[in-house]
Design a protein around this motif. Structure first.
Motif, mmCIF file in Angstrom:
data_model
loop_
_atom_site.group_PDB
_atom_site.id
_atom_site.type_symbol
_atom_site.label_atom_id
_atom_site.label_comp_id
_atom_site.label_asym_id
_atom_site.label_seq_id
_atom_site.Cartn_x
_atom_site.Cartn_y
_atom_site.Cartn_z
ATOM 1 N N TRP A 88 0.629 -1.372 0.013
ATOM 2 C CA TRP A 88 0.066 -0.096 -0.083
ATOM 3 C C TRP A 88 0.865 1.222 -0.010
ATOM 4 O O TRP A 88 0.315 2.365 -0.088
ATOM 5 C CB TRP A 88 -0.920 -0.099 1.121
ATOM 6 N N GLU A 91 0.288 3.862 -2.880
ATOM 7 C CA GLU A 91 -0.980 4.246 -2.978
ATOM 8 C C GLU A 91 -1.631 4.018 -4.317
ATOM 9 O O GLU A 91 -2.284 4.740 -4.893
ATOM 10 C CB GLU A 91 -1.190 5.827 -2.475
ATOM 11 N N THR A 93 -4.432 2.928 -6.848
ATOM 12 C CA THR A 93 -5.822 2.683 -6.698
ATOM 13 C C THR A 93 -6.188 2.355 -8.092
ATOM 14 O O THR A 93 -7.463 2.629 -7.976
ATOM 15 C CB THR A 93 -6.400 4.100 -6.217
ATOM 16 N N GLY A 144 -6.230 -0.821 1.479
ATOM 17 C CA GLY A 144 -5.784 0.629 1.305
ATOM 18 C C GLY A 144 -6.644 1.568 1.808
ATOM 19 O O GLY A 144 -6.032 2.678 2.112
ATOM 20 N N LEU A 145 -7.818 1.200 1.838
ATOM 21 C CA LEU A 145 -8.813 2.207 2.266
ATOM 22 C C LEU A 145 -8.320 2.569 3.808
ATOM 23 O O LEU A 145 -8.601 3.486 4.340
ATOM 24 C CB LEU A 145 -10.281 1.731 1.984
ATOM 25 N N ARG A 148 -6.117 5.250 3.627
ATOM 26 C CA ARG A 148 -6.560 6.675 2.927
ATOM 27 C C ARG A 148 -7.825 7.340 3.273
ATOM 28 O O ARG A 148 -7.731 8.434 3.269
ATOM 29 C CB ARG A 148 -6.737 6.102 1.559
ATOM 30 N N ASN A 293 -13.079 3.747 -4.094
ATOM 31 C CA ASN A 293 -11.785 4.623 -3.743
ATOM 32 C C ASN A 293 -11.891 6.109 -4.026
ATOM 33 O O ASN A 293 -11.773 6.960 -3.187
ATOM 34 C CB ASN A 293 -10.469 4.056 -4.277
ATOM 35 N N ASP A 297 -12.284 8.765 -0.872
ATOM 36 C CA ASP A 297 -11.365 9.622 -0.901
ATOM 37 C C ASP A 297 -11.099 10.535 -1.919
ATOM 38 O O ASP A 297 -10.044 10.164 -2.819
ATOM 39 C CB ASP A 297 -9.994 8.675 -0.281
ATOM 40 N N ARG A 299 -9.338 12.803 -3.444
ATOM 41 C CA ARG A 299 -8.273 13.766 -3.777
ATOM 42 C C ARG A 299 -7.779 14.348 -5.129
ATOM 43 O O ARG A 299 -7.920 13.401 -5.906
ATOM 44 C CB ARG A 299 -7.035 12.992 -3.006
#
Length: 299
Positions: A88, A91, A93, A144-145, A148, A293, A297, A299
Motif C-alpha cells: 500500500w 497508494e 488505486t 488500502g482504504l 486513505r 476509492n 477519498d 483527492r
C-alpha cells in the motif's frame, strides 16, 4: 407355561418404517448442516487468501511497519540498502496498474529500473488466473482504504428533505462503520470478516451476501436494527432452528457487542441503510472498489 407372544408382522414393518424415517431425518439433517456451513466468499476475501498463498507477504510485509530487506545496484559492484515497499505504500488505486504488476512482475516502463534490484518481483501470469489476480487487486484496494480514509472526516450533508444518493449514503455509512469498528470484524467494506472459533461457519460474516440475509430475516430492517442494538438476532433465535442458533451464538469466541447506548437513533437508521446498500450491491469486484476509492477519498 405359556409361550411368549409373537411379534406380529405388521408391528415389525411399522418399526422398520419408523427406523428408516429416523435414519432419513438424520441423514437429511447432516446434509442440511453441511450445505448451510459452506463458506461464503467475496473477491476481497478470496484475494486475501490468494495473497497469503502466493507469498506476497514474504517480500512486502503485512503493513507499513513491517519493512522487507532488499538492495539496489547503485554502481557496478556497489549495492545500497533499499527496503521493498508494502503493498500500500505507493497508494496505487487503479486495478490495471495492480494487475500489471502482479501479472508481469513489473510494468514495462519500469523493467530497467527493476533490474537493479537484488530481489525482484516474480511474474504470476502462469501461476494465477486473470480472475485470481483481480481478486488480489480487489483485496489490496479495499485494505488500502484503512490508510486513505479518515473516519473522522465530515461528510457533505444532503439538502434538507432530500434523500441521499447511493454514493452519498456509502460515504456517510462508511464513515460511521469505521468509527464504530464494524470493519474490524466484518471486513473492509463489509466484504467478509475474521475467523471466529466455535461460530457456525467459523468466521464473522460480511454484509454482502447470503450469510447476512439469513441472519437478518432476509434483510428485514427491524431485525437489522435489533442486531445493532443487542448484537444478537431476534428472528433467527426464535425460528425452527432457534436452539441451534442460540447454542452457536452463546459459544462463539467473538460475540457482537450491542450498540444500543453507543449510537443515536439516527445513526442506527443510517447504519441500517448502509448495510442494506452493501448487501444490495453484492460482493464488490475490483473495478467497483476502484470506483469507491475515488468516492470515499476524492483527492
Amino acid at each position: 407355561m405359556l409361550p411368549p407372544p409373537r411379534t406380529r408382522p405388521a408391528d415389525g414393518k411399522i418399526l422398520g418404517v419408523v427406523l428408516l424415517g429416523l435414519c432419513g431425518l438424520a441423514v437429511g439433517a447432516t446434509i442440511f448442516l453441511q450445505v448451510e456451513k459452506q463458506p461464503e466468499s467475496s473477491p476481497v476475501t478470496r484475494g486475501a487468501r490468494l495473497a497469503e498463498e502466493a507469498g506476497c507477504f514474504a517480500c512486502h510485509g503485512r503493513s507499513e511497519e513491517e519493512p522487507r530487506f532488499n538492495l539496489r545496484l547503485a554502481a557496478p559492484g556497489q549495492w545500497r540498502g533499499k527496503n521493498n515497499p508494502s503493498l500500500w505504500e505507493g497508494e496505487i488505486t487503479e486495478v490495471k496498474v495492480l494487475v500489471d504488476w502482479i501479472t508481469n512482475g513489473v510494468p514495462a516502463d519500469e523493467v530497467e529500473k527493476h533490474k537493479q534490484l537484488f530481489i525482484r518481483m516474480p511474474a504470476y501470469r502462469d501461476r494465477l488466473s486473470a480472475a485470481e489476480i483481480e481478486d488480489i487487486a480487489a483485496w489490496i484496494l479495499a485494505e488500502g482504504l484503512k490508510l486513505r480514509v479518515d473516519p473522522g472526516a465530515r461528510t457533505t450533508p444532503a439538502a434538507p428533505g432530500a434523500a441521499l444518493t447511493p454514493d452519498q449514503l456509502f460515504v456517510a455509512g462508511d464513515r460511521l462503520a469505521r468509527q464504530t469498528g464494524c470493519y474490524q470484524c466484518h471486513g473492509e467494506l463489509g466484504q467478509g470478516g475474521v475467523a471466529n472459533p466455535a461460530s457456525f461457519k467459523g468466521y464473522i460474516p460480511g454484509f454482502q451476501g447470503q450469510d447476512f440475509l439469513k441472519l437478518t430475516a432476509d434483510g428485514d430492517r427491524s431485525e437489522i436494527l435489533h442486531w445493532i442494538d443487542h448484537g444478537r438476532g431476534r428472528a433467527i433465535e426464535a425460528g425452527l432452528l432457534g436452539r441451534i442458533a442460540k447454542k452457536y451464538f452463546d459459544g462463539q469466541a467473538i460475540p457482537m457487542p450491542g450498540y444500543r447506548d453507543q449510537l443515536t437513533p439516527a445513526e442506527k437508521e443510517r447504519l441500517a441503510d448502509f448495510l442494506l446498500l452493501i448487501n444490495q450491491s453484492g460482493p464488490l469486484p475490483a473495478r467497483e472498489i476502484e470506483r469507491l476509492n475515488a468516492v470515499l477519498d476524492p483527492r
